[in-house]
Every structure is written in structure tokens, then in C-alpha cells.
Design an enzyme around this catalytic site. Structure first.
Site, PDB file in Angstrom:
ATOM      1  N   THR A 132      33.830  43.866  37.733  1.00 57.68           N
ATOM      2  CA  THR A 132      33.878  45.160  38.420  1.00 57.68           C
ATOM      3  C   THR A 132      34.989  46.053  37.871  1.00 57.68           C
ATOM      4  OG1 THR A 132      34.477  46.139  40.558  1.00 57.68           O
ATOM      5  CG2 THR A 132      35.246  43.936  40.170  1.00 57.68           C
ATOM      6  N   ASP A 133      34.837  47.357  38.049  1.00 54.54           N
ATOM      7  CA  ASP A 133      35.918  48.279  37.655  1.00 54.54           C
ATOM      8  C   ASP A 133      37.129  48.155  38.581  1.00 54.54           C
ATOM      9  OD1 ASP A 133      34.795  49.433  39.931  1.00 54.54           O
ATOM     10  OD2 ASP A 133      34.609  51.447  39.090  1.00 54.54           O
ATOM     11  N   GLU A 134      36.935  47.481  39.739  1.00 55.53           N
ATOM     12  CA  GLU A 134      38.028  47.421  40.726  1.00 55.53           C
ATOM     13  C   GLU A 134      39.214  46.596  40.224  1.00 55.53           C
ATOM     14  OE1 GLU A 134      36.745  47.067  44.833  1.00 55.53           O
ATOM     15  OE2 GLU A 134      34.772  47.835  44.315  1.00 55.53           O
ATOM     16  N   TYR A 157      39.486  41.003  47.088  1.00 57.83           N
ATOM     17  CA  TYR A 157      38.269  40.959  46.266  1.00 57.83           C
ATOM     18  C   TYR A 157      38.596  41.234  44.806  1.00 57.83           C
ATOM     19  CZ  TYR A 157      34.088  42.818  43.943  1.00 57.83           C
ATOM     20  OH  TYR A 157      33.096  43.078  43.023  1.00 57.83           O
ATOM     21  N   SER A 160      40.579  38.560  43.098  1.00 55.59           N
ATOM     22  CA  SER A 160      39.807  37.354  42.744  1.00 55.59           C
ATOM     23  C   SER A 160      38.923  37.617  41.526  1.00 55.59           C
ATOM     24  CB  SER A 160      38.977  36.864  43.939  1.00 55.59           C
ATOM     25  OG  SER A 160      37.943  37.780  44.240  1.00 55.59           O
ATOM     26  N   LYS A 161      38.365  38.838  41.418  1.00 58.43           N
ATOM     27  CA  LYS A 161      37.539  39.153  40.241  1.00 58.43           C
ATOM     28  C   LYS A 161      38.425  39.236  38.992  1.00 58.43           C
ATOM     29  CE  LYS A 161      33.683  39.920  39.963  1.00 58.43           C
ATOM     30  NZ  LYS A 161      32.486  39.038  39.783  1.00 58.43           N
ATOM     31  N   ASN A 186      30.629  51.297  41.021  1.00 60.41           N
ATOM     32  CA  ASN A 186      29.813  51.037  42.223  1.00 60.41           C
ATOM     33  C   ASN A 186      28.330  51.234  41.941  1.00 60.41           C
ATOM     34  OD1 ASN A 186      32.548  51.680  43.262  1.00 60.41           O
ATOM     35  ND2 ASN A 186      31.563  51.385  45.231  1.00 60.41           N
ATOM     36  N   LYS A 196      27.634  47.708  52.645  1.00 60.02           N
ATOM     37  CA  LYS A 196      28.272  48.633  51.702  1.00 60.02           C
ATOM     38  C   LYS A 196      27.876  50.058  52.100  1.00 60.02           C
ATOM     39  CE  LYS A 196      29.496  45.076  49.006  1.00 60.02           C
ATOM     40  NZ  LYS A 196      28.874  44.615  47.800  1.00 60.02           N
ATOM     41  N   PRO A 212      30.181  55.492  59.905  1.00 60.05           N
ATOM     42  CA  PRO A 212      31.644  55.387  59.826  1.00 60.05           C
ATOM     43  C   PRO A 212      32.186  55.814  58.462  1.00 60.05           C
ATOM     44  CG  PRO A 212      30.615  53.201  59.743  1.00 60.05           C
ATOM     45  CD  PRO A 212      29.508  54.186  59.826  1.00 60.05           C
ATOM     46  N   GLY A 290      44.935  49.308  52.263  1.00 62.67           N
ATOM     47  CA  GLY A 290      45.055  49.282  50.795  1.00 62.67           C
ATOM     48  C   GLY A 290      43.904  49.978  50.080  1.00 62.67           C
TER      49      GLY A 290
HETATM   50  P1  NAD Z   1      25.946  40.413  46.427  1.00 63.73           P
HETATM   51  O1  NAD Z   1      27.000  40.078  47.424  1.00 63.73           O
HETATM   52  O2  NAD Z   1      24.816  41.278  46.825  1.00 63.73           O
HETATM   53  O3  NAD Z   1      25.305  39.074  45.829  1.00 63.73           O
HETATM   54  C1  NAD Z   1      26.067  37.943  45.507  1.00 63.73           C
HETATM   55  C2  NAD Z   1      25.118  36.764  45.383  1.00 63.73           C
HETATM   56  O4  NAD Z   1      25.915  35.606  45.060  1.00 63.73           O
HETATM   57  C3  NAD Z   1      24.368  36.432  46.681  1.00 63.73           C
HETATM   58  O5  NAD Z   1      23.007  36.206  46.406  1.00 63.73           O
HETATM   59  C4  NAD Z   1      25.041  35.164  47.185  1.00 63.73           C
HETATM   60  O6  NAD Z   1      24.167  34.316  47.913  1.00 63.73           O
HETATM   61  C5  NAD Z   1      25.500  34.519  45.871  1.00 63.73           C
HETATM   62  N1  NAD Z   1      26.651  33.623  46.083  1.00 63.73           N
HETATM   63  C6  NAD Z   1      27.781  33.901  46.786  1.00 63.73           C
HETATM   64  N2  NAD Z   1      28.598  32.815  46.785  1.00 63.73           N
HETATM   65  C7  NAD Z   1      27.959  31.863  46.056  1.00 63.73           C
HETATM   66  C8  NAD Z   1      28.300  30.531  45.691  1.00 63.73           C
HETATM   67  N3  NAD Z   1      29.452  29.971  46.101  1.00 63.73           N
HETATM   68  N4  NAD Z   1      27.434  29.826  44.922  1.00 63.73           N
HETATM   69  C9  NAD Z   1      26.265  30.389  44.504  1.00 63.73           C
HETATM   70  N5  NAD Z   1      25.892  31.636  44.850  1.00 63.73           N
HETATM   71  C10 NAD Z   1      26.728  32.366  45.607  1.00 63.73           C
HETATM   72  O7  NAD Z   1      26.747  41.022  45.194  1.00 63.73           O
HETATM   73  P2  NAD Z   1      26.307  42.139  44.145  1.00 63.73           P
HETATM   74  O8  NAD Z   1      26.690  43.470  44.678  1.00 63.73           O
HETATM   75  O9  NAD Z   1      24.923  41.895  43.713  1.00 63.73           O
HETATM   76  O10 NAD Z   1      27.309  41.811  42.953  1.00 63.73           O
HETATM   77  C11 NAD Z   1      26.949  40.886  41.932  1.00 63.73           C
HETATM   78  C12 NAD Z   1      28.081  40.791  40.940  1.00 63.73           C
HETATM   79  O11 NAD Z   1      28.358  42.078  40.386  1.00 63.73           O
HETATM   80  C13 NAD Z   1      29.404  40.319  41.560  1.00 63.73           C
HETATM   81  O12 NAD Z   1      30.036  39.457  40.649  1.00 63.73           O
HETATM   82  C14 NAD Z   1      30.203  41.596  41.751  1.00 63.73           C
HETATM   83  O13 NAD Z   1      31.593  41.343  41.680  1.00 63.73           O
HETATM   84  C15 NAD Z   1      29.720  42.426  40.572  1.00 63.73           C
HETATM   85  N6  NAD Z   1      29.761  43.893  40.757  1.00 63.73           N
HETATM   86  C16 NAD Z   1      29.215  44.475  41.864  1.00 63.73           C
HETATM   87  C17 NAD Z   1      29.221  45.865  41.987  1.00 63.73           C
HETATM   88  C18 NAD Z   1      28.582  46.561  43.164  1.00 63.73           C
HETATM   89  O14 NAD Z   1      28.674  47.798  43.265  1.00 63.73           O
HETATM   90  N7  NAD Z   1      27.887  45.869  44.053  1.00 63.73           N
HETATM   91  C19 NAD Z   1      29.806  46.649  40.983  1.00 63.73           C
HETATM   92  C20 NAD Z   1      30.353  46.012  39.860  1.00 63.73           C
HETATM   93  C21 NAD Z   1      30.321  44.624  39.751  1.00 63.73           C
HETATM   94  P1  TYD Z   2      31.904  50.028  49.540  1.00 67.19           P
HETATM   95  O1  TYD Z   2      30.460  50.361  49.505  1.00 67.19           O
HETATM   96  O2  TYD Z   2      32.394  48.970  50.474  1.00 67.19           O
HETATM   97  O3  TYD Z   2      32.335  49.724  48.025  1.00 67.19           O
HETATM   98  P2  TYD Z   2      33.826  49.535  47.389  1.00 67.19           P
HETATM   99  O4  TYD Z   2      34.816  49.376  48.463  1.00 67.19           O
HETATM  100  O5  TYD Z   2      33.659  48.283  46.585  1.00 67.19           O
HETATM  101  O6  TYD Z   2      34.046  50.753  46.546  1.00 67.19           O
HETATM  102  O7  TYD Z   2      32.695  51.369  49.884  1.00 67.19           O
HETATM  103  C1  TYD Z   2      32.536  52.543  49.106  1.00 67.19           C
HETATM  104  C2  TYD Z   2      33.488  53.579  49.648  1.00 67.19           C
HETATM  105  O8  TYD Z   2      33.075  53.950  50.971  1.00 67.19           O
HETATM  106  C3  TYD Z   2      34.917  53.078  49.787  1.00 67.19           C
HETATM  107  O9  TYD Z   2      35.800  54.158  49.484  1.00 67.19           O
HETATM  108  C4  TYD Z   2      35.037  52.708  51.261  1.00 67.19           C
HETATM  109  C5  TYD Z   2      34.108  53.690  51.940  1.00 67.19           C
HETATM  110  N1  TYD Z   2      33.420  53.206  53.177  1.00 67.19           N
HETATM  111  C6  TYD Z   2      33.407  54.016  54.314  1.00 67.19           C
HETATM  112  O10 TYD Z   2      33.969  55.135  54.336  1.00 67.19           O
HETATM  113  N2  TYD Z   2      32.745  53.544  55.429  1.00 67.19           N
HETATM  114  C7  TYD Z   2      32.123  52.344  55.450  1.00 67.19           C
HETATM  115  O11 TYD Z   2      31.574  51.963  56.521  1.00 67.19           O
HETATM  116  C8  TYD Z   2      32.133  51.535  54.263  1.00 67.19           C
HETATM  117  C9  TYD Z   2      31.454  50.202  54.248  1.00 67.19           C
HETATM  118  C10 TYD Z   2      32.786  52.020  53.144  1.00 67.19           C
END
Ligand code: NAD
Ligand code: TYD
Length: 351
Positions: A132-134, A157, A160-161, A186, A196, A212, A290
Site C-alpha cells: 500500500t501507499d500508506e 496497519y 505492519s505492511k 486507495n 471502508k 460518518p 493519527g
Molecule cells: P480485504 O480485507 O478485502 O481482503 C483480505 C483478504 O485476506 C480476505 O479475503 C481475508 O479473508 C484474507 N485473509 C486475512 N487474513 C488472512 C490469513 N491470516 N490467512 C489467509 N487469508 C487471510 O483487503 P483488500 O482491500 O482486498 O486488500 C488486499 C491487499 O491489497 C492487502 O494486502 C492490502 O494491504 C493491499 N492494498 C489494499 C488497498 C485498498 O484500497 N483496499 C490499497 C493498496 C493495497
Molecule cells: P478508508 O476507506 O478506511 O481507507 P484508508 O484509511 O486506508 O485511506 O478511509 C478513507 C478516508 O475516509 C480516510 O481519510 C478516512 C475517511 N473515513 C471517513 O471519513 N469516515 C468513515 O466512516 C471511514 C470508514 C473513513
């Protein structure tokens, strides 16, 4: 020629799009989806390809080293695309250890298994780590994250990444594993669990619940359509040099409050509400601890070296996403029943 790819976390949001893309694009390659099916993993996400001859699902936990070692003996994959993770910042604030276990220990378990299983043949295999970019921390009003930006994670989060990224690079530098890492902004799109921002807001607007907005809604995120992310992963997986890193993003920055207003306008139209009706649901709540101010990805390297460009304008992608949620009530009902109600109460009751 790769015969078998293990994709972890394939039942989640991004993972399901990656699995679908690979199953459909590479019919001669076996795709094994390993997922624990946590609250975020849902096999309904893959209903359309579940019977494909080149697809197989295995339920399992990447924190279980013995299970992972056995899986590599039995399945013997040629490559891994690793997406399994705990992925929600708010949950990491209330329960950081779960993030350490899956995101750090789980990743190291996979690295140990590939190190043993592919020994002597590292050049014929690839471990692709989806990050992730985070990990880069927070930006002020200007600037963008490049591949050279120093890591500065702030949430449990992102910490850990970042840790998992460091381990993946360490296994390349120390043991010579062929690894690739991508750091993406994102994502939004279909099959996104409604904890999310975007799917939560769509669900709340639809059901007339408060939407919210943390703090003043001035935090900025850089949104990319999930299928463009899956395509970028495909491109990088097949073309990157060993040890390389690519940033993935759509040059699409939105203040949260502006994004929510755009979504409210789309929802008013789709639900035949009068203009401004959905926006009345906006509710400012206590800020996230944070809370990173701004993320913005510079994806020039990916665009110039590998020719990837995002395919969708945000307004079009958001419209498609809203349509998907409105057309897939069964999916939304299935993921918002049970534990979701309890999570929602705990997360938002004291804000
Ligand atoms: P998600 O939470 O929707 O999916 C995560 C999946 O991992 C789920 O299917 C869950 O069951 C599985 N999982 C969790 N713990 C596990 C374990 N211990 N063993 C096996 N499977 C397990 O997440 P996502 O949004 O699809 O993100 C996928 C990846 O992309 C992650 O590594 C995340 O850090 C990265 N990522 C996400 C975003 C985003 O915007 N969602 C952006 C950049 C990178
Ligand atoms: P989120 O979708 O949780 O992604 P990330 O924190 O990984 O960027 O949140 C996106 C943005 O929206 C973040 O600035 C937090 C904000 N947010 C709200 O304002 N209200 C909400 O209920 C949630 C879940 C997020």
C-alpha cells in the site's frame, strides 16, 4: 511458462478481482486461491468463476506455518501473488496484534515456505507482494509518493505492511529470492466490504443512515478503480525485474467531503431522490486517531517503463460502483448481517 500461481487473499476485495482476471486471462495456468475467509473474505465474490477448470480454492491461514509448508509440498506453485492481509486502518487501531500476526508473521511464513520449496531455482519463480501507499506516511498540501520516498508509517496497519515489505526485500537481498513489490493508492469498485469509506457511504445513503465523515472531511485520498489495480498487478507480475518496486495510482486526488458530495449527487439521481436529499445524511464525527492528511501516488515509473495507464475517469468509475451495489443487494445483505452490526456499533457509537 508458469503452470500454477498461488494467490493469497483471493476472496477479498482486490484479491477477487486479481483471481478473476488471472483465471480468465490465463486458461492454461492453474490459479490456487488461498484464503482464511475472515469477515472480509467472501466466496460469493468469485461465484462467476468458481467452476472454471483452472481455478481451485483452499481455505487456510497464512499464520499457520505448518499448514503453509504442507501446502507448498502438495501444490508446488511456480509463483505467489500475496494479497492476504488485515486491511482496515480503524480495525488496526482497536486490534493491532491481529495485523502483526497476518501481515507480518503470515508474510514471513510464506517467504520461508518459498525459500525452502524453490531452493536452487529462484530464477524460475516469483514472489509478488501487494502493498500500500500508506507505508510512505502522510503528505502535506503538496508532493507525491515515488518509489524513492522513505517509509514513515503511522497506523498499526501501515506499520505492519511496511514491516512485511521490508521482510520481502530482505529475502531478496539475503537469499536471492525473485520478488516484486507494488504499492497502490486507495482502491474502489465492486465487492468492497462496507467498512471502508466508499462502500460504507453507499450502503448508508441507500438505507438512510448517517454518513460518518471523520474530522472536517479534509483528508485527501488518491482513488483507483480496482480493476485497473488488478491489471497493473498482471503487468508488473509479468514484466518487472527481480527486486523491483512499482507505485500504482490514478492521479485522482479527492478530499473526503468532496467525494461524499459527489456520491450523494449520484445516489440522488439513481434513487430518484430530490437534489441535495442524500447530502442531508452527512454527519461529521470524531476524527480517526493519527489520521494521515493526504496520500498521492506518482505512478510515472509504471506508466513509462511498463505502459500501464488507468482506464477509467473517477466519475464514471464511481457511477459503475454505485450501480453494482444497487444491483447486488443479496451480496450487500450477506456481508452486512451478523458480525457487521456489532462492528458498526463499536466503531461509530462513541464518535
Ligand atoms: P480485504 O480485507 O478485502 O481482503 C483480505 C483478504 O485476506 C480476505 O479475503 C481475508 O479473508 C484474507 N485473509 C486475512 N487474513 C488472512 C490469513 N491470516 N490467512 C489467509 N487469508 C487471510 O483487503 P483488500 O482491500 O482486498 O486488500 C488486499 C491487499 O491489497 C492487502 O494486502 C492490502 O494491504 C493491499 N492494498 C489494499 C488497498 C485498498 O484500497 N483496499 C490499497 C493498496 C493495497
Ligand atoms: P478508508 O476507506 O478506511 O481507507 P484508508 O484509511 O486506508 O485511506 O478511509 C478513507 C478516508 O475516509 C480516510 O481519510 C478516512 C475517511 N473515513 C471517513 O471519513 N469516515 C468513515 O466512516 C471511514 C470508514 C473513513
Amino acid at each position: 511458462m508458469l503452470n500454477k500461481i498461488l494467490i493469497t487473499g483471493g476472496a477479498g476485495f482486490i484479491g477477487s478481482h486479481v483471481v478473476r482476471r488471472f483465471v480468465k486471462t490465463y486458461p492454461d495456468c492453474q490459479i490456487v486461491n488461498l484464503d482464511k475467509l475472515t469477515y472480509a473474505g467472501n466466496l460469493l465474490n468469485l461465484k462467476d468463476i468458481q467452476d472454471a477448470p483452472n481455478y481451485k480454492f483452499i481455505k487456510g491461514d497464512i499464520t499457520d506455518a505448518e499448514f503453509i509448508n504442507e501446502l507448498f509440498l502438495v501444490e508446488n506453485p511456480d509463483a505467489v501473488i500475496h494479497l492476504a492481509a488485515e486491511s482496515h486502518v480503524d480495525r488496526s487501531i482497536s486490534n493491532p496484534m491481529e495485523f502483526v500476526m497476518t501481515n507480518v508473521i503470515g508474510t514471513v511464513n510464506l517467504l520461508n515456505a518459498v525459500r525452502k520449496s524453490w531452493e536452487g531455482n529462484y530464477d524460475k519463480h516469483r514472489f509478488y507482494h501487494v502493498s500500500t501507499d500508506e507505508v510512505y506516511g502522510a503528505l502535506g498540501e503538496t508532493g507525491m509518493f515515488t518509489e524513492e520516498t522513505s517509509y514513515d508509517p503511522h497506523s498499526p496497519y501501515s506499520a505492519s505492511k511496511a514491516s512485511s515489505d521490508h521482510f520481502v526485500r530482505a529475502y531478496h537481498d539475503t537469499y536471492g529470492l525473485d520478488i516484486v513489490i507494488s504499492n497502490c493508492s486507495n482502491n474502489y469498485g465492486s465487492h468492497h466490504f462496507p467498512e471502508k469509506l466508499i462502500p460504507l457511504a453507499i450502503n448508508n445513503i441507500k438505507t438512510n443512515k448517517p454518513v460518518p465523515v471523520y474530522g472536517k472531511g479534509e483528508n485527501v485520498r488518491d482513488w483507483l478503480w480496482v480493476e485497473d489495480h488488478a491489471r497493473a498487478i498482471d503487468t508488473i507480475f509479468h514484466n518487472a525485474k527481480s527486486g523491483d518496486t512499482y507505485n500504482i495510482g490514478g492521479h485522482n486526488e479527492w478530499k473526503n467531503i468532496d467525494l461524499i458530495h459527489l456520491l450523494c449527487d449520484i445516489m440522488d439521481r439513481k434513487l430518484n431522490r430530490s437534489s441535495g436529499e442524500s447530502a442531508k445524511l452527512i454527519s461529521y464525527v470524531t476524527d480517526r486517531a493519527g489520521h494521515d492528511l493526504r496520500y498521492a501516488i506518482d505512478s510515472t515509473k509504471l506508466q513509462t517503463e511498463l505502459g500501464w495507464v488507468p482506464s477509467l475517469q473517477f466519475e464514471e468509475g464511481l457511477e459503475k460502483t454505485v450501480d453494482w451495489y444497487l444491483e447486488n443487494e443479496l451480496w450487500l445483505d450477506s456481508v452486512t448481517s451478523g458480525n457487521y452490526q456489532e462492528y458498526y456499533k463499536n466503531q461509530y457509537s462513541n464518535k
